[in-house]
Design a protein around this motif. Structure first.
Motif, PDB file in Angstrom:
ATOM      1  N   ARG A   1      -0.173   6.469  -7.454  1.00 18.78           N
ATOM      2  CA  ARG A   1       0.953   7.214  -6.879  1.00 18.78           C
ATOM      3  C   ARG A   1       1.704   6.410  -5.813  1.00 18.78           C
ATOM      4  O   ARG A   1       2.924   6.264  -5.874  1.00 18.78           O
ATOM      5  N   ALA A   2       1.015   5.861  -4.832  1.00 18.90           N
ATOM      6  CA  ALA A   2       1.689   5.127  -3.752  1.00 18.90           C
ATOM      7  C   ALA A   2       2.362   3.856  -4.252  1.00 18.90           C
ATOM      8  O   ALA A   2       3.550   3.642  -3.983  1.00 18.90           O
TER       9      ALA A   2
ATOM     10  N   ARG B   1       7.728   3.553 -15.148  1.00 17.26           N
ATOM     11  CA  ARG B   1       7.372   4.952 -14.952  1.00 17.26           C
ATOM     12  C   ARG B   1       7.200   5.612 -16.313  1.00 17.26           C
ATOM     13  O   ARG B   1       8.142   5.795 -17.055  1.00 17.26           O
TER      14      ARG B   1
ATOM     15  N   ARG C   1       5.601   4.568  -6.303  1.00 17.10           N
ATOM     16  CA  ARG C   1       6.818   4.968  -5.579  1.00 17.10           C
ATOM     17  C   ARG C   1       7.662   3.765  -5.183  1.00 17.10           C
ATOM     18  O   ARG C   1       8.871   3.837  -5.075  1.00 17.10           O
TER      19      ARG C   1
END
Length: 86
Positions: free
Chosen positions: A21-22, A9, A25
């Motif tokens: 983004r997906a 990150r 996570r």
């Protein structure tokens, strides 16, 4: 030493951030967590003269995703007179 910390990150440009983004996570680790193994490797380097690590797993220098960089690095390392075992 070749070290891959995994999906970390960190700051990305806005378009890359949106696209990732997906998956981010699920797969990212904080920078401090990703960097911790590097500190340990500096404190206690591997015995082998060329070591490839992917999130703590030792990889053979001939591992496909390291090619062609690994082949080139291995050739240069050997040309400098270092014995490298595979």
């Amino acid at each position: 030493m070749l070290y891959h910390p995994g999906f970390t990150r960190s700051t990305l440009n806005p378009l890359a951030r949106l696209a990732l983004r997906a998956p981010a996570r699920v797969a990212t680790r904080p920078v401090a967590e990703a960097a911790a193994p590097i500190v340990a490797l500096v404190d206690e380097p591997p015995a082998a003269q060329l070591t490839a690590l992917d999130r703590g797993r030792v990889l053979d220098p001939a591992f496909p995703t390291l090619h062609p960089a690994a082949d080139r690095l291995l050739a240069v390392t050997r040309s400098l007179g270092y014995a490298v075992t595979q």
